[in-house]
Design a protein around this motif. Structure first.
Motif, PDB file in Angstrom:
ATOM      1  N   GLY A   1       0.822  -1.214   0.000  1.00 48.16           N
ATOM      2  CA  GLY A   1       0.000   0.000   0.000  1.00 48.16           C
ATOM      3  C   GLY A   1       0.852   1.259   0.000  1.00 48.16           C
TER       4      GLY A   1
ATOM      5  N   ALA B   1       0.811   3.897  -3.142  1.00 45.51           N
ATOM      6  CA  ALA B   1       0.397   5.273  -2.839  1.00 45.51           C
ATOM      7  C   ALA B   1       1.513   6.266  -3.134  1.00 45.51           C
ATOM      8  CB  ALA B   1      -0.031   5.372  -1.372  1.00 45.51           C
ATOM      9  N   SER B   2       2.733   5.946  -2.697  1.00 46.03           N
ATOM     10  CA  SER B   2       3.853   6.860  -2.926  1.00 46.03           C
ATOM     11  C   SER B   2       4.206   6.932  -4.410  1.00 46.03           C
ATOM     12  CB  SER B   2       5.069   6.426  -2.110  1.00 46.03           C
ATOM     13  OG  SER B   2       5.463   5.109  -2.448  1.00 46.03           O
TER      14      SER B   2
ATOM     15  N   TYR C   1       2.131   6.460  -6.936  1.00 41.04           N
ATOM     16  CA  TYR C   1       1.040   7.184  -7.608  1.00 41.04           C
ATOM     17  C   TYR C   1       1.224   8.696  -7.472  1.00 41.04           C
ATOM     18  CZ  TYR C   1      -3.743   8.460  -8.940  1.00 41.04           C
ATOM     19  OH  TYR C   1      -4.843   9.010  -9.561  1.00 41.04           O
ATOM     20  N   VAL C   2       1.755   9.121  -6.331  1.00 41.89           N
ATOM     21  CA  VAL C   2       1.951  10.553  -6.102  1.00 41.89           C
ATOM     22  C   VAL C   2       3.273  11.041  -6.695  1.00 41.89           C
ATOM     23  CG1 VAL C   2       2.296  12.314  -4.322  1.00 41.89           C
ATOM     24  CG2 VAL C   2       0.529  10.559  -4.026  1.00 41.89           C
TER      25      VAL C   2
ATOM     26  N   SER D   1       9.917   6.343  -4.279  1.00 42.93           N
ATOM     27  CA  SER D   1       8.876   5.432  -3.809  1.00 42.93           C
ATOM     28  C   SER D   1       9.499   4.179  -3.196  1.00 42.93           C
ATOM     29  CB  SER D   1       7.953   5.053  -4.976  1.00 42.93           C
ATOM     30  OG  SER D   1       7.052   4.036  -4.598  1.00 42.93           O
TER      31      SER D   1
ATOM     32  N   TYR E   1       9.128   2.794   1.057  1.00 41.17           N
ATOM     33  CA  TYR E   1       8.675   1.542   1.664  1.00 41.17           C
ATOM     34  C   TYR E   1       9.821   0.755   2.286  1.00 41.17           C
ATOM     35  CZ  TYR E   1       9.777  -1.129  -2.686  1.00 41.17           C
ATOM     36  OH  TYR E   1      10.384  -1.719  -3.777  1.00 41.17           O
TER      37      TYR E   1
END
Length: 482
Positions: free
Chosen positions: A369, A373-374, A376-377, A390, A394
């Motif tokens: 997740g 999320a990272s 996508y941004v 990204s 994580y």
């Protein structure tokens, strides 16, 4: 019964094998760069994406039984089972799933949902899973050299070399067919080497996979899918947002930086069986010297490679061609990712060696997740640099979580001797920033002289710290003997 002295001898031997394997691993990426130049950025980008998807399917098809053998085989001796128990049982289950997946892909290629080219890649699935099971069985039996020379050298050099040869011979589907040849060769050689270790092992065991192995492996199998998706999510998001050409460029930089990752990954089959063979008392006394030694060697070798990449990035990227020199600062972020993971990421290996496979699955679901999320941004905003950032996000979350968990169990596996490694990592990143911001400029000859000086300093430093760590380990052994 294993002890700290036995484990230390194994680690020293395995470390030498890992260094030799690292040198051999250079051949594969070099041929991959040539292959990228021959086939072009767009076609190579599709190849990288298809191969990563295939790897995800292949790892998932084993249900984690391949990685479970790291932990299970060392316990065969302790629990009084046959020393080969679990190997062929795991292979036949994995092979059946791989064949089923291959059939689904072939049927799906007649629909609009699967490309017509992907079934050619799917031909390699069976040989992938067979190599995984056989090579991890060798590693669980403390034969890490087999996987190093076969999986990290033979297959990764034979596959691109074959693809290039087939391309010039005008053979269609050259990329997937080259991959197939490499994996077939790896499968056969891995099986022959395993057979020599277990000559009395029946090829068709008359029992199913033990519940003990299955219970440990299933979380790892589900985690393999999750973590594979997580690791490759940045590449797929680059393909989605930026297109195949940028994906090809990012794939090349990931391949280069993975020279650092392979060092850390190479210690997973070395450290896992050692930890798996430790009881609770040994974990409290022996884990710190063993783990700290592994972390020291991983980061030490990474630093040697990292300084070379930092000093000569244009030469390395230039092998693939000018089309792949896109946002070269991305490479620096990727180097930071693997240096940070090399120092703190092996905590996960300890937890898996202790049997905490369910924890690994839960953590990686959370990390997936974070990665999505990272990515996508960050990717639309910063391009390839965003993809690398990204990965950094994580990895940091994972390292913090794993080490907090170890502390809660009363285990602190880091020696104070490792603080100097942090200093070297900071120095490498600062050096990279200074070069890219043109704080100073160096000619090619000057870069060569600087690199020789850095290597000499690292080797001198490494010998000093290594002797101190061995002295600490001997003190632990002497204290236990009293």
């Amino acid at each position: 019964m294993e002890n700290l002295e036995t484990d230390s001898k194994f680690l020293k031997k395995a470390m030498i094998v890992n260094i030799v394997g690292t040198i051999l691993k250079v051949c594969g990426p070099l041929l991959t760069f040539v292959m990228a130049r021959v086939f072009g950025a767009a076609e190579f980008g599709i190849f990288v994406s298809a191969q990563t998807l295939l790897l995800t399917i292949a790892h998932s098809a084993t249900l984690g039984l391949d990685k479970g053998l790291y932990w299970y085989l060392p316990k065969n001796k302790l629990d009084g089972r046959a020393h080969y128990d679990g190997i062929m049982e795991s292979f036949w289950v994995s092979a059946a799933i791989a064949l089923f997946c291959t059939a689904v892909i072939f049927v799906g290629s007649f629909t609009p949902y699967i490309s017509k080219e992907f079934p050619w890649y799917a031909l390699s699935l069976l040989f992938y899973v067979g190599s995984y099971v056989f090579s991890t069985a060798s590693e669980g039996n403390r034969r890490p050299q087999n996987a190093v020379f076969v999986n990290s050298f033979l297959t990764v050099t034979l596959a691109p070399a074959t693809s290039i040869a087939l391309h010039f011979l005008k053979v269609p589907h050259a990329l997937p067919l080259g991959l197939l040849v490499g994996q077939m060769a790896g499968f056969v050689v891995n099986f022959v080497l395993l057979r020599r270790q277990f000559p009395d092992m029946p090829l068709r065991p008359h029992k199913s996979v033990s519940w003990m192995l299955l219970r440990y492996s299933l979380p790892l199998g589900m985690d393999e899918f999750v973590s594979s998706f997580m690791i490759r999510s940045s590449l797929w998001l680059v393909m989605l947002f930026l297109g195949p050409e940028k994906a090809g460029a990012y794939g090349i930089m990931v391949t280069i930086s993975n020279a650092l990752q392979t060092i850390r990954v190479g210690f997973t089959p070395i450290l896992t069986p050692v930890v798996a063979g430790m009881n609770k008392e040994r974990l409290k006394t022996d884990l710190k010297p063993v783990y700290s030694y592994c972390v020291f060697m991983v980061t030490f070798i990474q630093l040697l490679i990292g300084f070379f990449i930092v000093l000569f990035p244009d030469l390395i990227l230039g092998i693939a061609g000018k089309d792949f020199v896109v946002q070269p600062e991305t490479l620096g972020v990727l180097l930071l990712v693997h240096l940070v993971a090399g120092f703190g990421g092996m905590s996960l290996v300890v937890l898996n060696g202790m049997g905490k496979s369910l924890y690994t699955l839960i953590l990686d679901i959370v990390l997936l997740g974070v990665a999505l999320a990272s990515g996508y941004v960050l990717i639309p905003a910063f391009g390839l640099v965003g993809a690398a950032l990204s990965m950094l996000c994580y990895n940091i979350v994972a390292i913090i979580s794993n080490n907090v968990y170890l502390l809660k169990m009363g285990l602190q596996p880091y020696s104070l001797r490792l603080l100097s490694q942090v200093g070297w990592i900071i120095a490498l990143i600062a050096f990279y920033i200074a070069l890219n911001m043109q704080v100073f400029t160096l000619t090619l000859v000057e870069k060569a002289v600087v690199y020789v000086a850095i290597v000499a300093a690292l080797l001198a430093y490494g010998l000093v710290v290594k002797k101190k760590m061995e002295k600490d380990r001997n003190a632990v052994s002497a204290g236990k003997s009293k």
